[in-house]
Scaffold this active site. Structure first.
Site, PDB file in Angstrom:
ATOM      1  N   TYR A  16       0.834  -1.208   0.000  1.00 56.40           N
ATOM      2  CA  TYR A  16       0.000   0.000   0.000  1.00 56.40           C
ATOM      3  C   TYR A  16       0.874   1.265   0.000  1.00 56.40           C
ATOM      4  O   TYR A  16       0.362   2.361  -0.208  1.00 56.40           O
ATOM      5  CB  TYR A  16      -0.915   0.035   1.222  1.00 56.40           C
ATOM      6  CG  TYR A  16      -1.892  -1.105   1.341  1.00 56.40           C
ATOM      7  CD1 TYR A  16      -2.087  -2.017   0.300  1.00 56.40           C
ATOM      8  CD2 TYR A  16      -2.628  -1.280   2.505  1.00 56.40           C
ATOM      9  CE1 TYR A  16      -2.980  -3.064   0.424  1.00 56.40           C
ATOM     10  CE2 TYR A  16      -3.528  -2.317   2.634  1.00 56.40           C
ATOM     11  CZ  TYR A  16      -3.703  -3.216   1.600  1.00 56.40           C
ATOM     12  OH  TYR A  16      -4.587  -4.253   1.740  1.00 56.40           O
TER      13      TYR A  16
ATOM     14  N   LEU B 217     -17.655  -4.052   1.986  1.00 51.64           N
ATOM     15  CA  LEU B 217     -18.786  -3.387   1.335  1.00 51.64           C
ATOM     16  C   LEU B 217     -18.716  -3.534  -0.183  1.00 51.64           C
ATOM     17  O   LEU B 217     -19.261  -2.720  -0.928  1.00 51.64           O
ATOM     18  CB  LEU B 217     -18.835  -1.910   1.730  1.00 51.64           C
ATOM     19  CG  LEU B 217     -19.190  -1.655   3.205  1.00 51.64           C
ATOM     20  CD1 LEU B 217     -19.037  -0.179   3.543  1.00 51.64           C
ATOM     21  CD2 LEU B 217     -20.598  -2.134   3.518  1.00 51.64           C
TER      22      LEU B 217
ATOM     23  N   LYS C 114     -12.812   0.548   4.434  1.00 48.56           N
ATOM     24  CA  LYS C 114     -11.971   1.712   4.143  1.00 48.56           C
ATOM     25  C   LYS C 114     -12.843   2.941   3.937  1.00 48.56           C
ATOM     26  O   LYS C 114     -13.874   2.886   3.262  1.00 48.56           O
ATOM     27  CB  LYS C 114     -11.135   1.462   2.894  1.00 48.56           C
ATOM     28  CG  LYS C 114     -10.394   2.708   2.403  1.00 48.56           C
ATOM     29  CD  LYS C 114     -10.109   2.621   0.916  1.00 48.56           C
ATOM     30  CE  LYS C 114      -9.723   3.987   0.362  1.00 48.56           C
ATOM     31  NZ  LYS C 114      -9.551   3.976  -1.096  1.00 48.56           N
TER      32      LYS C 114
END
Length: 229
Positions: free
Chosen positions: A37, A174, A216
């Site tokens: 990341y 999600l 997130k």
């Protein structure tokens, strides 16, 4: 390990410190990052600046997926630890089942025994690759982080992991906002009944099934919504 954490995938290193500090200020205690990341420094800076004692925070990172030897594994671990600037990591994961997972795992076991990590686990391992870790492991993975959400519930994976006492942790809980998840009639109807958003219902479903979540967001108001799921 908290059931709800913040994922910082695809957040720039410069923005990560602010995002993590905001998350901690509204109640988050678990933060999930990775070498790939490129924002471990921002996470470490936030840990030092947030005012919450280190022992109250749960920091997860993941080693890069190109290690074939013990030496390569040690180098990537050292890089992550220096970027974070922390004395220890609460959970270190192998990010993907490539390279030489067996060698990587045995190296992580040694570092775990030395106290560099409080726990070790894997990410994106499935029944065709998970045995490469557990068959001759001295320390079993405490977590397997996989894509999991209400539209992709991973029920078989949940059952598969039970004999190993390995928790399932959901990345993209999600569904990355795709597949109309926020307009899903089942989720919105349940939300209307209980005064919750469709996102809160989707996250609550995972938590009630014993699945750790790391949604997130960079927006403080959405952080509050998610931590209250």
């Amino acid at each position: 390990m908290p059931m709800v954490g913040l994922g910082v995938y695809n957040i720039s290193d410069g923005e990560t410190q602010r995002v993590v500090e905001n998350a901690v200020s509204v109640g988050y205690r678990s933060i999930d990052t990775a070498a790939m990341y490129y924002n471990e420094k921002g996470v470490g800076d936030a840990v030092r600046a947030c005012g919450v004692p280190r022992e109250e925070l749960f920091i997860t990172t993941k080693i890069c997926d190109s290690c074939y030897t013990k030496e390569e594994t040690l180098r990537t671990v050292d890089h992550s630890m220096k970027r974070l600037g922390l004395d220890y990591v609460d959970l270190m994961l192998i990010h993907w089942p490539v390279g030489n997972p067996t060698v990587m795992w045995h190296t992580l076991e040694e570092l775990y025994e030395q106290g560099v990590f409080k726990a070790i686990g894997v990410s994106n391992f499935y029944p065709n690759t998970f045995p490469k870790i557990v068959n001759d492991a001295k320390v079993k993975p405490v977590v397997n982080q996989c894509e999991t959400h209400v539209l992709y519930q991973q029920r078989k994976m949940l059952e598969y992991l039970k004999p190993y006492n390995t928790a399932l942790e959901a990345w993209s809980p999600l569904a990355e906002g795709k597949h109309g998840i926020f307009r899903n009639k089942t989720l919105t109807n349940i939300g209307e009944k209980y005064g919750k958003t469709s996102a809160q219902v989707a996250l609550k479903f995972l938590i009630q099934n014993g699945i750790v979540i790391i949604p997130k967001t960079t927006h403080k108001e959405r952080m509050i919504e998610k931590v209250q799921s």
